[in-house]
Scaffold this motif. Structure first.
Motif, PDB file in Angstrom:
ATOM      1  N   SER A 107       0.640  -1.205  -0.279  1.00 10.64           N
ATOM      2  CA  SER A 107      -0.669   0.030   0.250  1.00 10.64           C
ATOM      3  C   SER A 107       0.801   0.918   0.107  1.00 10.64           C
ATOM      4  O   SER A 107       0.012   2.483   0.696  1.00 10.64           O
ATOM      5  N   TYR A 108       1.612   1.560  -0.684  1.00 12.93           N
ATOM      6  CA  TYR A 108       2.652   2.345  -1.068  1.00 12.93           C
ATOM      7  C   TYR A 108       1.575   3.846  -1.293  1.00 12.93           C
ATOM      8  O   TYR A 108       0.962   3.571  -2.207  1.00 12.93           O
ATOM      9  N   GLY A 109       2.041   4.938  -1.041  1.00 10.14           N
ATOM     10  CA  GLY A 109       1.461   6.368  -1.211  1.00 10.14           C
ATOM     11  C   GLY A 109       1.571   7.338  -0.487  1.00 10.14           C
ATOM     12  O   GLY A 109       1.573   7.100   0.928  1.00 10.14           O
ATOM     13  N   TRP A 110       0.939   8.653  -0.617  1.00  8.93           N
ATOM     14  CA  TRP A 110       1.035   9.759  -0.099  1.00  8.93           C
ATOM     15  C   TRP A 110       0.167  10.046   0.827  1.00  8.93           C
ATOM     16  O   TRP A 110       0.599  10.711   1.934  1.00  8.93           O
ATOM     17  N   ALA A 111      -0.994   9.421   0.353  1.00 10.26           N
ATOM     18  CA  ALA A 111      -1.895   9.780   1.197  1.00 10.26           C
ATOM     19  C   ALA A 111      -2.306  11.232   1.608  1.00 10.26           C
ATOM     20  O   ALA A 111      -2.258  12.003   1.478  1.00 10.26           O
ATOM     21  N   TYR A 140       9.203   5.181  -3.596  1.00 13.34           N
ATOM     22  CA  TYR A 140       9.710   5.394  -4.728  1.00 13.34           C
ATOM     23  C   TYR A 140      10.082   6.535  -4.951  1.00 13.34           C
ATOM     24  O   TYR A 140      11.014   6.257  -6.369  1.00 13.34           O
ATOM     25  N   SER A 141      10.573   7.515  -4.484  1.00 16.90           N
ATOM     26  CA  SER A 141      11.237   8.513  -4.502  1.00 16.90           C
ATOM     27  C   SER A 141      12.841   8.427  -4.578  1.00 16.90           C
ATOM     28  O   SER A 141      13.472   9.230  -4.873  1.00 16.90           O
ATOM     29  N   TYR A 142      13.490   7.387  -4.243  1.00 13.60           N
ATOM     30  CA  TYR A 142      15.123   7.902  -3.373  1.00 13.60           C
ATOM     31  C   TYR A 142      15.386   6.309  -2.929  1.00 13.60           C
ATOM     32  O   TYR A 142      16.313   6.103  -2.205  1.00 13.60           O
ATOM     33  N   LEU A 631       0.039  17.191  -5.987  1.00 16.94           N
ATOM     34  CA  LEU A 631       1.000  16.807  -5.986  1.00 16.94           C
ATOM     35  C   LEU A 631       0.788  15.128  -5.972  1.00 16.94           C
ATOM     36  O   LEU A 631      -0.171  14.885  -6.169  1.00 16.94           O
ATOM     37  N   HIS A 632       1.335  14.670  -7.231  1.00 20.12           N
ATOM     38  CA  HIS A 632       1.176  13.732  -7.674  1.00 20.12           C
ATOM     39  C   HIS A 632      -0.494  13.635  -8.796  1.00 20.12           C
ATOM     40  O   HIS A 632      -0.580  15.001  -8.733  1.00 20.12           O
ATOM     41  N   GLY A 633      -1.045  12.556  -8.192  1.00 20.25           N
ATOM     42  CA  GLY A 633      -1.912  12.426  -8.510  1.00 20.25           C
ATOM     43  C   GLY A 633      -3.092  13.548  -8.166  1.00 20.25           C
ATOM     44  O   GLY A 633      -4.288  13.635  -8.652  1.00 20.25           O
TER      45      GLY A 633
HETATM   46 MO   LIG Z   1       8.564  10.750  -4.150  1.00 22.69          MO
END
Ligand SMILES: [Mo]
Ligand SMILES: Nc1nc2c(c(=O)[nH]1)N[C@H]1C(S)=C(S)[C@@H](COP(=O)(O)OP(=O)(O)OC[C@H]3O[C@@H](n4cnc5c(=O)[nH]c(N)nc54)[C@H](O)[C@@H]3O)O[C@H]1N2
Ligand SMILES: Nc1nc2c(c(=O)[nH]1)N[C@H]1C(S)=C(S)[C@@H](COP(=O)(O)OP(=O)(O)OC[C@H]3O[C@@H](n4cnc5c(=O)[nH]c(N)nc54)[C@H](O)[C@@H]3O)O[C@H]1N2
Length: 764
Positions: A107-111, A140-142, A631-633
């Motif tokens: 469940s990756y993501g910035w939420a 995903y960033s780094y 921010l992203h999507g």
């Molecule tokens: Mo990122």
């Protein structure tokens, strides 16, 4: 008392009119606020909100064996009771039949930014109590940096970021900041977990006032804000390592590198130097050699080498450099170059990784490890490096390399996602869409009808931060905010906490999951625990009630200067690095022992799998950088982002030389394509981007038109390749992509449907 809301892109004041309509205003203490955040209220009430639970029709009919693909099906509206029953039953069935490792809840993501309602924390807590889950590691960033940094400097990524020389140290001391990948100001609008005051612009301005000169080495001129007055050196994407190697070559040939620093603080230089000089069966890394690769004139390279060693120099690298084929190398090489310059551990020089990538890098306040939601323990050991999701779904049981280990992909039967969107973040989306059909069940908590929701079987409607109480408690920001609920939950949406409580209830562990606390009790718990932690840092947080009434609290910040590796420089015996040698590892025996073909024992040049040095069918390099207006999507459906579109499509920047060759004009709808897919976008001719490169930012909601076999909105991840940075890091490589572009013909164009509620057929 004012109400506030904190988000990843800033803190805002919430205004409420007599009819209880709300709008946002900038927080008066934030002098550099983010405009696009004002439209959160608009997005939170738009027609794209998911109003109630839905279940995919084909899945309901024939669970796990639907003959209609995910993403093409219609949905049946459901009550909460019924949908929670069905989902709980599926979870239990999967656990009993296939074991917990068959559940992927990475469940990756910035939420959203709140500490309590942080979706991934909720997912982890829920599944740990359910017996565990296959998880993901890295970001995903780094990702490449996360893997290699511990080997070369003995620090994990987050500690490295916290150690960075602060702006106030740089501004008094740094004479030259060489920015590989620039320092795009737009990226510093955000910080994961929330932003109080935006500080990056001020930090940069201080440096300008202090006399720092800037060089922007990037394919895109405006990666450096105008006020830095940077000299721009246009570089072919993904060739920074070659440039840096040639700078090392010049310093070695001229005998002008800092030998004392190398001897005292590093290991493995000789082996690296032999490579640079071409004594390892390789071409010597001469300026001529690098000029061929990078397309930078030889004279410029020599001139740059001269500047590096005659000034107090900071080698700054953007995170983007390592989201590319062999992304470990530019970072390792940049640190090596900084060692040769010899200023690591001083106020004006050294290396940086991610200045202006997000708001916090270079800030000087005390980082406090605030309490987060207790998550329990995951009994399942299976995990993937986060960007290997398609591989995992395609190849259950197969082994793969990661950081010197051989790991196995688990066989996934059920996917649960809350607070992230793989149809935004993952590469090669056409391949993901196919792999996404493999699991029996996909459950998603989402706010909006984006592609993530549309590719699920069971959709639980989540609410936004405006609809919940929460705390902004970001260890990387000195402002704490009381996020007070300002509107009721939209339609029948719920918080992730309520959704997981409902599932836990049906699965018999509700009181373990909730700990018998409601939302406000959890928030108070987090506050009280954080108060104890703060005491260790000699900070007295106010009583909860007082804080909550006031709306925010500013942690006192001593304006102290921070210098990375200062102790190590002053006293390497007593403050060794946590590497095997205690020093910076220019060559690493550990990495050598892994015997990898794509990451050797020292920084090296590898040809990317796609790049401008070897073009055939596809002649342009696609940079899909972070978007300016969202921010992203997130908030792509709101006005700032929508206004930036061209004929409803995401804008693509193209140099006029490349545009003229293809008869492309401003505002044309163009098609970007390669073997992986086709994408429509809106052309903007720009001299900011170097010839041979086009820029299409990430985040346009994925909108495939299956008749035309084309993504019609401008999502670059249809074109990007999904292979790991190397068998060491296995990070994503979105910045390594070749494409071709042409003006789209009438027959090739279809309307953007993803923002159109009619495109979603509610099937009752
Ligand atoms: Mo990122
Ligand atoms: N081509 C290309 N691709 C990239 C990148 C790139 O540079 N180029 N960058 C990569 C990077 S660095 C990153 S970090 C990723 C980012 O990828 P993501 O973090 O997955 O992107 P977001 O759009 O922020 O996705 C967050 C989702 O969570 C939902 N959401 C928000 N709050 C909540 C909540 O409280 N509960 C629930 N249930 N849902 C919520 C939002 O609606 C949104 O759909 O993208 C990566 N992808
Ligand atoms: N407004 C806004 N800000 C954001 C985000 C957002 O969605 N919106 N996302 C945030 C997230 S999750 C992250 S991880 C950070 C990411 O921060 P970064 O990784 O730094 O961001 P990018 O925008 O991908 O890349 C910055 C620039 O690097 C340049 N570049 C790309 N490849 C190369 C290369 O090979 N060599 C050189 N020299 N330059 C190259 C590109 O021109 C690009 O504009 O940004 C954060 N900031």
């Amino acid at each position: 008392m004012s109400k506030y809301i904190s988000t990843h892109w800033g803190t805002y004041k919430v205004n409420q009119d007599k009819e209880n309509n709300i709008s946002l205003d900038y927080w008066e203490k934030d002098y550099y606020p983010t405009r696009f955040g004002l439209s959160l209220t608009e997005a939170a009430t738009d027609h794209l909100r998911i109003k109630q639970p839905y279940i995919r029709k084909g899945w309901l009919k024939n669970k796990g064996k639907s003959d209609i693909d995910r993403g093409k099906d219609t949905f049946v509206p459901m009550s909460w009771d019924e949908s929670l029953d069905i989902a709980a039953n599926e979870l239990l069935k999967t656990k009993n039949n296939f074991g917990n490792s068959s559940i992927y809840a990475g469940s990756y993501g910035w939420a959203s930014a709140g500490r309590f309602h942080h979706a991934k924390s909720q997912v982890n807590r829920f599944f740990n109590h359910f017996g565990g889950f296959s998880s993901s590691y890295q970001s995903y960033s780094y990702a490449a940096a996360q893997t290699i940094l511990p080997h070369i400097i003995g620090l994990d990524l987050y500690s490295t970021l916290d150690e960075h020389n602060s702006w106030n140290a740089l501004s008094d001391n740094c004479e030259l900041m060489v920015m590989f990948g620039g320092m795009p100001l737009k990226n510093s609008k955000v910080s994961s977990g929330g932003v109080g005051k935006h500080s990056t612009q001020e930090g940069m301005k201080k440096c300008v006032l202090g006399g720092t000169k800037f060089i922007n080495i990037s394919p895109l001129k405006n990666d450096s804000p105008e006020f830095l007055n940077a000299e721009h050196i246009a570089i072919r994407p993904n060739t920074d390592t070659a440039l840096m190697l040639s700078l090392a070559y010049i310093l070695i040939i001229n005998n002008s590198y800092d030998k004392d620093f190398i001897n005292k603080y590093t290991v493995g230089f000789d082996s690296f130097a032999a490579y640079v000089l071409g004594k390892k069966n390789n071409a010597p890394c001469t300026p001529e050699w690098a000029s061929n690769i990078t397309n930078i004139p030889i004279k410029k390279i020599k001139n740059l080498a001269e500047k590096l060693i005659t000034k107090k120099t900071m080698i700054s690298m953007s995170w983007s450099l390592q989201r590319a084929s062999r992304g470990e190398q530019p970072l390792w090489m940049g640190i090596t170059l900084a060692c040769m310059i010899g200023q690591i551990g001083t106020a004006g020089g050294g290396f940086g990784f991610g200045y202006s990538a997000v708001n916090s890098t270079g800030d000087s306040f005390t980082k406090i490890p605030w309490k987060s939601l207790p998550q329990g323990k995951n009994n399942i050991k299976d995990f993937i490096p986060v960007a290997r999701i398609t591989d995992m779904l395609e190849k259950p049981g197969e082994t793969f390399d990661y950081d010197g280990q051989k790991l196995k992909y688990p066989d996934i039967k059920l996917v649960y996602w809350a607070g992230g969107n793989p149809f935004h973040h993952h590469q090669d989306l056409n391949r993901l869409v196919k792999a996404w059909q493999h699991p029996n069940t996909i459950i998603v908590n989402e706010i909006w009808w984006n592609a993530q929701a549309r590719h699920a079987d069971i959709i639980f409607p989540a609410n936004t931060a405006l609809e919940r109480n929460d705390l902004m408690l970001n260890p990387r920001d000195p402002t704490i905010v009381a996020n007070k609920k300002s509107i009721d939950s939209f339609a029948n949406s719920k918080s992730d906490y309520e959704i997981f409580s409902g599932l836990a209830n049906r699965l018999g562990f509700e009181s373990t999951f909730t700990d018998n606390k409601n939302e406000m009790e959890w928030i108070e718990f987090l506050w009280e625990e954080s108060k104890k932690i703060a005491k260790d840092f000699k900070i007295n947080l106010p009583d909860f009630k007082k804080f909550w009434e006031n709306g925010f609290y500013e942690v006192p910040c001593p304006d102290k200067k921070k210098i990375m590796f200062e102790n190590f420089r002053n006293d390497p015996e007593n403050f060794p690095l946590k590497t095997p040698s205690g020093k910076i590892e220019i060559s690493s025996d550990t990495i050598e022992s892994f015997q990898l073909k794509d990451c050797l024992s020292h920084p090296s040049w590898f040809e990317p799998y796609e790049w401008l040095g070897k073009i055939n069918k596809y002649t342009l390099h696609l940079i899909s950088n972070q978007p300016t207006h969202r921010l992203h999507g997130q908030l792509d459906n709101a006005s700032d982002s929508r206004k930036s579109k061209i004929k409803d499509r995401e804008p693509v920047l193209i140099n006029s030389l490349d545009a003229n060759k293809r008869s492309i004009k401003d505002d044309d709808i163009v098609m970007l394509y390669n073997d992986r897919g086709k994408v429509l976008a809106g052309a903007i001719l720009s001299e900011d981007v170097m010839p041979g490169v086009v820029v299409l930012s990430t985040g346009a909601w994925f909108d495939p038109n299956y008749n035309l076999n084309t993504e019609v909105h401008g999502n670059p991840n249809v074109l990007t390749n999904d292979v790991g940075t190397s068998s060491l890091g296995q990070g994503p490589t979105s910045h390594t992509t070749l494409i071709e572009i042409k003006k789209a013909s009438k027959e090739e164009i279809a309307d953007v449907m993803i923002f159109n509620s009619l495109s979603f057929k509610e099937n009752t």
